[in-house]
Design a protein around this motif. Structure first.
Motif: not given
Length: 324
Positions: A70-73, A75-80, A204-206, A305-308
């Protein structure tokens, strides 16, 4: 000289296309929010209703694996969350120096490849090569306002400094990330036919994080204001790339210059691939406490930073799932 008039039909057509893209993006965002809400509900139910009478030695590790997913999902949602349309314009006045970092693992051919590619950059000043321990001293010796930092073997596109110069025209921006591409299509970094593991970061992320001034800088390539790098180098020995990116982020906005990527040769063998991945993960996770301290109490920068860093725990989660 007559000024070329813009076609109103084409302008309306482009505006309509952007409206369609934004509407589609909003639908995707709504689905992501629903998925995250459903995941929260599921985890709440798991915690409240499935632990009673269960074998805790199995239930707790399994629940931890699900929470990590869930945390990885999240984090990716926040980044993208939102990817801006198009690439930044190239600033005709942009320019700067180039610093090529060459460690013991780099050979002379890689250094020369980066040196020749950097010499052809539009707006380039000095091109210098430094060992990791010499980086701080070499940066202080440069004269340009912007510095393109490369690892030996990386070859920048001709307009890299111009594109970064466009972002640095905003005085709040202290660093600009650049996309990176592996040219060996048969290498392990290309997971599928014609697709590289770098494409998520490049496309996407960048751009998404850069539009919010939170683009991840480091490992190289990136362009930074020399004054900011000198401040960091004077305060302490210039830190490793992940911590350096956090130090820059603490001093201002970090943008992302989408477009033609910096090119390099990716790992061919499994051993080289795993060694590089492990090295990046260890550097990022080891430097995370220092990086969080560098950005202070700024919640947005801390979350970035945490999401990365969360993505480097994917292997642990997968191993835990297999073991359970």
């Amino acid at each position: 000289m007559s000024r070329r008039r813009r076609d109103p039909v084409r302008r309306d057509r482009n505006a309509g296309r952007l409206a369609v893209l934004w509407a589609g993006e909003r639908r995707i965002q709504a689905l992501v929010v629903l998925a995250l809400a459903a995941a929260v509900g599921y985890l709440t139910w798991r915690l409240a209703a499935t632990f009673e009478g269960a074998a805790l030695w199995l239930a707790i590790p399994l629940f931890a694996v699900e929470v990590a997913g869930f945390c990885q999902l999240g984090a990716l949602a926040a980044q993208a969350w939102r990817v801006p349309d198009g690439s930044p314009r190239a600033d005709a006045e942009g320019g700067g120096d180039v610093l090529i970092v060459a460690g013991d693992e780099h050979d002379e051919d890689e250094v020369e490849r980066s040196r020749l590619g950097s010499a052809s950059l539009a707006g380039v000043g000095e091109v210098v090569v430094a060992a990791p321990s010499e980086v701080g001293d070499r940066i202080r010796g440069l004269s340009g306002e912007a510095v393109l930092v490369l690892s030996a073997g990386q070859v920048p596109p001709a307009d890299a400094l111009r594109r970064a110069g466009s972002a640095l025209a905003d005085q709040r921006v202290v660093g600009v990330g650049l996309p990176l591409e592996f040219i060996n299509r048969d290498g392990l970094a290309h997971l599928f036919s014609g697709s590289s593991e770098r494409e998520l970061a490049n496309r996407v992320v960048g751009p998404s994080m850069g539009a919010r001034g939170l683009a991840p800088l480091g490992p190289s390539p990136f362009v930074a204001r020399r004054s900011a790098l000198v401040e960091i180098a004077l305060a302490e020995r210039l830190p490793s790339s992940p911590v350096l990116g956090a130090r820059l982020l603490a001093r201002g906005r970090c943008a992302f210059a989408a477009g033609a990527p910096v090119r390099t040769v990716g790992p061919d063998g499994l051993g080289d691939y795993l060694q590089g991945a492990e090295s990046r993960a260890r550097a990022s996770l080891r430097g995370l406490p220092t990086a969080l301290h560098a950005v202070g109490a700024d919640a947005r920068r801390r979350m970035a930073l945490l999401a990365g860093a969360v993505r480097y725990t994917a292997g642990v989660r997968a191993a835990g799932a297999i073991a359970v």
